[in-house]
Each structure stands twice: as structure tokens, then as C-alpha cells.
Write a protein that holds these residues in place. Structure first.
Motif, PDB file in Angstrom:
ATOM      1  N   VAL A  74      -4.719   3.313   0.680  1.00 15.08           N
ATOM      2  CA  VAL A  74      -4.200   4.359   1.553  1.00 15.08           C
ATOM      3  C   VAL A  74      -4.433   5.719   0.908  1.00 15.08           C
ATOM      4  N   SER A  75      -4.914   6.673   1.695  1.00 15.53           N
ATOM      5  CA  SER A  75      -5.182   7.979   1.107  1.00 15.53           C
ATOM      6  C   SER A  75      -5.252   9.052   2.172  1.00 15.53           C
ATOM      7  N   TYR A  76      -4.950  10.288   1.780  1.00 19.81           N
ATOM      8  CA  TYR A  76      -5.190  11.453   2.627  1.00 19.81           C
ATOM      9  C   TYR A  76      -6.555  12.042   2.287  1.00 19.81           C
ATOM     10  N   THR A  77      -6.803  12.218   1.000  1.00 22.10           N
ATOM     11  CA  THR A  77      -8.106  12.660   0.531  1.00 22.10           C
ATOM     12  C   THR A  77      -9.029  11.449   0.421  1.00 22.10           C
ATOM     13  N   PRO A  78     -10.233  11.498   0.993  1.00 22.16           N
ATOM     14  CA  PRO A  78     -11.148  10.349   0.904  1.00 22.16           C
ATOM     15  C   PRO A  78     -11.381   9.943  -0.547  1.00 22.16           C
ATOM     16  N   LEU A  79     -11.357   8.632  -0.784  1.00 24.35           N
ATOM     17  CA  LEU A  79     -11.467   8.098  -2.138  1.00 24.35           C
ATOM     18  C   LEU A  79     -12.882   7.629  -2.440  1.00 24.35           C
ATOM     19  N   THR A  80     -13.257   7.721  -3.710  1.00 30.96           N
ATOM     20  CA  THR A  80     -14.523   7.158  -4.183  1.00 30.96           C
ATOM     21  C   THR A  80     -14.295   5.711  -4.593  1.00 30.96           C
ATOM     22  N   GLU A  81     -15.382   4.980  -4.799  1.00 31.65           N
ATOM     23  CA  GLU A  81     -15.245   3.590  -5.244  1.00 31.65           C
ATOM     24  C   GLU A  81     -14.572   3.517  -6.607  1.00 31.65           C
ATOM     25  N   ASP A  82     -14.898   4.427  -7.503  1.00 32.00           N
ATOM     26  CA  ASP A  82     -14.274   4.409  -8.824  1.00 32.00           C
ATOM     27  C   ASP A  82     -12.773   4.675  -8.722  1.00 32.00           C
ATOM     28  N   GLY A  84       0.810  -1.205   0.000  1.00 32.08           N
ATOM     29  CA  GLY A  84       0.000   0.000   0.000  1.00 32.08           C
ATOM     30  C   GLY A  84       0.851   1.265   0.000  1.00 32.08           C
ATOM     31  N   ALA A  85       0.362   2.298  -0.700  1.00 31.77           N
ATOM     32  CA  ALA A  85       1.051   3.584  -0.761  1.00 31.77           C
ATOM     33  C   ALA A  85       0.032   4.652  -1.148  1.00 31.77           C
ATOM     34  N   LEU A  86       0.365   5.899  -0.844  1.00 32.45           N
ATOM     35  CA  LEU A  86      -0.537   7.000  -1.169  1.00 32.45           C
ATOM     36  C   LEU A  86      -0.747   7.149  -2.667  1.00 32.45           C
ATOM     37  N   ARG A  87       0.310   6.984  -3.437  1.00 39.82           N
ATOM     38  CA  ARG A  87       0.247   7.176  -4.888  1.00 39.82           C
ATOM     39  C   ARG A  87       0.145   5.830  -5.606  1.00 39.82           C
ATOM     40  N   THR A  88      -0.611   5.807  -6.687  1.00 37.33           N
ATOM     41  CA  THR A  88      -0.748   4.585  -7.471  1.00 37.33           C
ATOM     42  C   THR A  88       0.585   4.162  -8.066  1.00 37.33           C
ATOM     43  N   HIS A 129     -10.079   4.676   6.339  1.00 35.71           N
ATOM     44  CA  HIS A 129     -11.352   5.410   6.297  1.00 35.71           C
ATOM     45  C   HIS A 129     -12.090   5.175   4.978  1.00 35.71           C
ATOM     46  N   PHE A 130     -11.829   4.003   4.404  1.00 38.34           N
ATOM     47  CA  PHE A 130     -12.554   3.555   3.210  1.00 38.34           C
ATOM     48  C   PHE A 130     -12.994   2.118   3.451  1.00 38.34           C
ATOM     49  N   ARG A 131     -14.248   1.847   3.158  1.00 33.60           N
ATOM     50  CA  ARG A 131     -14.758   0.492   3.338  1.00 33.60           C
ATOM     51  C   ARG A 131     -15.133  -0.102   1.981  1.00 33.60           C
ATOM     52  N   PHE A 132     -14.582  -1.271   1.696  1.00 35.58           N
ATOM     53  CA  PHE A 132     -14.961  -1.990   0.486  1.00 35.58           C
ATOM     54  C   PHE A 132     -16.399  -2.480   0.611  1.00 35.58           C
ATOM     55  N   LEU A 176       1.863  -8.800  -9.772  1.00 32.30           N
ATOM     56  CA  LEU A 176       1.875  -9.596  -8.551  1.00 32.30           C
ATOM     57  C   LEU A 176       0.436  -9.883  -8.141  1.00 32.30           C
ATOM     58  N   PRO A 177       0.097 -11.124  -7.764  1.00 32.11           N
ATOM     59  CA  PRO A 177      -1.252 -11.376  -7.262  1.00 32.11           C
ATOM     60  C   PRO A 177      -1.569 -10.432  -6.109  1.00 32.11           C
ATOM     61  N   VAL A 178      -2.796  -9.914  -6.086  1.00 30.75           N
ATOM     62  CA  VAL A 178      -3.177  -8.896  -5.116  1.00 30.75           C
ATOM     63  C   VAL A 178      -4.277  -9.406  -4.201  1.00 30.75           C
ATOM     64  N   CYS A 179      -4.065  -9.181  -2.901  1.00 31.54           N
ATOM     65  CA  CYS A 179      -5.107  -9.385  -1.900  1.00 31.54           C
ATOM     66  C   CYS A 179      -5.623  -8.008  -1.497  1.00 31.54           C
ATOM     67  N   LEU A 180      -6.910  -7.761  -1.667  1.00 32.48           N
ATOM     68  CA  LEU A 180      -7.509  -6.499  -1.253  1.00 32.48           C
ATOM     69  C   LEU A 180      -7.468  -6.397   0.262  1.00 32.48           C
ATOM     70  N   TYR A 181      -7.105  -5.234   0.760  1.00 33.86           N
ATOM     71  CA  TYR A 181      -6.967  -5.037   2.199  1.00 33.86           C
ATOM     72  C   TYR A 181      -8.030  -4.031   2.641  1.00 33.86           C
ATOM     73  N   ASP A 182      -9.106  -4.556   3.193  1.00 32.57           N
ATOM     74  CA  ASP A 182     -10.205  -3.735   3.688  1.00 32.57           C
ATOM     75  C   ASP A 182      -9.922  -3.403   5.150  1.00 32.57           C
ATOM     76  N   ASN A 183      -9.469  -2.181   5.414  1.00 38.80           N
ATOM     77  CA  ASN A 183      -9.087  -1.787   6.763  1.00 38.80           C
ATOM     78  C   ASN A 183      -9.603  -0.380   7.047  1.00 38.80           C
ATOM     79  N   PRO A 184     -10.921  -0.241   7.163  1.00 38.11           N
ATOM     80  CA  PRO A 184     -11.505   1.105   7.286  1.00 38.11           C
ATOM     81  C   PRO A 184     -11.057   1.860   8.528  1.00 38.11           C
TER      82      PRO A 184
END
Length: 296
Positions: free
Chosen positions: A106-114, A79-83, A141-144, A129-137
Motif C-alpha cells: 500500500v502506498s501513496y507515492t509509487p514504489l520501486t521494486e527495491d 497492509g499499511a502505508l508505513r513499514t 498501482h504496483f504490480r509484482f 508471521l508467515p506472509v502471503c504477498l498480495y499483488d493487487n495493482p
């Protein structure tokens, strides 16, 4: 990469300047591999990935992979702030030999689903690399949502979800909601140690476990009881850990695990500032719990 069973999440010992203590990290990872955990969750939230530079993350990963020697897959936080930075971290992890990446929005500005969809899809596509989504609201402060996970599960390379386990009575409905939007073979794993056992009994594929980062055999006994269909034994073992779960909820699992590693003489690292180590009564409570509990 199929994430199942027990994934143990250790802390990442580092100096005050953020330089990873590779020797101490090796001492923490070796018992996890020797115990036979199903994967090591390196540089998760307990592993303080967000506080480490790209260089230090790579040093930590190289040390863990060297200890593992292919015995146990390494799931590593990317995870990182920038893509573009998350893409580079994924590429680093792939080149080093990690089995999968754990990606939180990870974000400072709240992210939209898109925005989260575009971010994760880009990392999966360009990182290789295979990716595991990390839902850690609690931290992002974002919930999948199930609809977003369903969309992402169709993206090649996105293979799993790590999400907080719900209250115990909701575990079955919670998993059913996720199962309804992901394809067969997509791994659904849970975190939040104090609620995870009921989710495992209800059919979760993996337990992303902080406690097992120091006490893998305790976690394995619970997971094996579930696999054997012995829910009563899994619940009994989980109930014995209530004092530890209470400390996790009171002080955070990260702080408790740092204190535990220090009290047990495994390493002398402190969490990265501004997080302060436990002192006084909280530290004594951790010491008392470690003496009372069977965490062999």
C-alpha cells in the motif's frame, strides 16, 4: 502455513464511525468455518482493511478467531502505508493466533521494486508471521514481477502469492512463469473470481475467493471438482455464475457483496465512505441475480 484450496473472503461489517460490528462478523465467519473452507481471508480488500484502524482490525481478528476456534486457519490483511505500522499489524496478528498475513504494498507515492522488497522483507523478518504477498495493482498501482517474487520467495517467512488470475487462455503460461521463480512448496493463488477457475484447472494452488465469503459451498463445489480432475464440471459450475461475475465487473465485488449481505438479511452494514452502497437499478440487479442463481 500452506495456503491451498478455497480461501473465503468476507466483508467486515462496521458502523459509520469505523467500529467493527463483531456480532455481524461472527455471523458471516461461522458459515465459512462450518462449510469447511480451507482458510478465511479476513480483512482483505473486500474486508476493507485499509479503512480500519489498528484497534478495529484487532477486534475483527479476535472475533473471527473466536468463531473459528482452530477449525479453519485465518489469513489476515496486514497492509499499511508505513513499514513500521505493517510490522505492528503482523505482530498483532501473530499474537492473536492468525495463521498468516496478507501483505499488499500500500502506498501513496509509487514504489520501486527495491522499496517493495525492503518493505515486505522487514515485515516478514520483524513481524514473525508467515506472509502471503498480495499483488493487487488495481488498488495499489504496483504490480509484482516474477523477478521480484523470485527474490522475495527466498526471504524466510514469505510463503505464498495472491495474484489476479489472467484471462482464461493465458492461465497455463501465467502459472508457468511464476513456478519458474519460486521454490517447491511456495503457494501460488489467484483472485478475480471470474477468471479463477481456469487458473485452478491449470494448477493454481489456491482460490482467494470473494464470492465464497457469502457462498462457501458454491466455491467448494468448484474447487472439489478441480481436485477430482473434473474440469468439465468445474467449468459448468463456473458458467452458471456468469450473472454474478458480470455484476462484479460492473460494480466491483465489494459493492455487490455488501448489497448481497444486506438483501439476504445477514447484516445491515454499508461499505465505508466514500464508497457508496448500491441503490436503484444496480441493487435490483443484484437481487434478481440472487433469486436466479443456486448459491446454497
Amino acid at each position: 502455513m500452506t495456503l491451498t484450496g478455497l480461501s473465503a473472503f468476507p466483508i467486515t461489517p462496521a458502523a459509520a464511525d469505523g467500529r467493527v460490528d463483531e456480532t455481524a462478523l461472527r455471523r458471516l465467519v461461522e458459515p465459512l468455518c462450518a462449510a469447511g473452507v480451507d482458510s478465511v481471508g479476513l480483512l482483505g480488500s473486500t474486508g476493507t482493511y485499509a479503512y480500519l484502524t489498528r484497534t478495529e482490525r484487532r477486534r475483527a481478528l479476535d472475533a473471527a478467531l473466536d468463531v473459528s476456534g482452530g477449525r479453519v486457519p485465518i489469513l489476515v490483511g496486514i497492509g499499511a502505508l508505513r513499514t513500521d505500522e505493517a510490522v505492528r499489524l503482523a505482530q498483532d496478528a501473530r499474537a492473536a493466533g492468525a495463521a498468516a498475513g496478507l501483505l499488499a504494498p500500500v502506498s501513496y507515492t509509487p514504489l520501486t521494486e527495491d522499496e517493495v522488497f525492503a518493505h515486505v522483507a522487514a515485515v516478514a523478518r520483524e513481524g514473525g508471521l508467515p506472509v502471503c504477498l498480495y499483488d493487487n495493482p488495481a488498488t495499489t498501482h504496483f504490480r509484482f514481477t516474477p523477478s521480484l517474487v523470485g527474490r522475495l520467495a527466498e526471504v524466510p517467512g514469505i510463503v505464498a502469492l495472491k495474484s489476479p488470475a489472467p484471462d482464461t487462455q493465458a492461465a497455463g503460461d501465467y502459472l508457468a512463469a511464476w513456478r519458474g521463480v519460486v521454490p517447491n512448496g511456495f503457494s501460488l493463488g489467484v483472485s478475480g473470481d471470474w477468471n479463477s477457475v481456469e487458473a485452478l484447472i491449470a494448477g493454481a494452488d489456491a482460490w482467494f475467493c470473494v464470492m465464497a465469503g457469502l457462498f462457501p459451498r458454491t466455491g467448494l463445489r468448484i474447487v472439489r471438482a478441480v481436485r477430482d480432475g473434473n474440469a468439465a464440471e468445474a467449468r459448468r459450475l463456473n458458467a452458471t455464475l456468469a450473472p454474478l461475475w458480470d455484476l462484479f465487473k460492473a460494480y466491483s465485488s465489494l459493492r455487490v457483496m455488501y448489497a448481497s449481505a444486506d438483501l439476504l438479511g445477514l447484516c445491515r452494514a454499508e461499505p465505508p465512505r466514500p464508497i457508496l452502497p448500491l441503490t436503484g437499478l444496480p441493487r435490483q440487479q443484484v437481487a434478481d441475480a440472487l433469486r436466479r442463481l443456486d448459491l446454497s
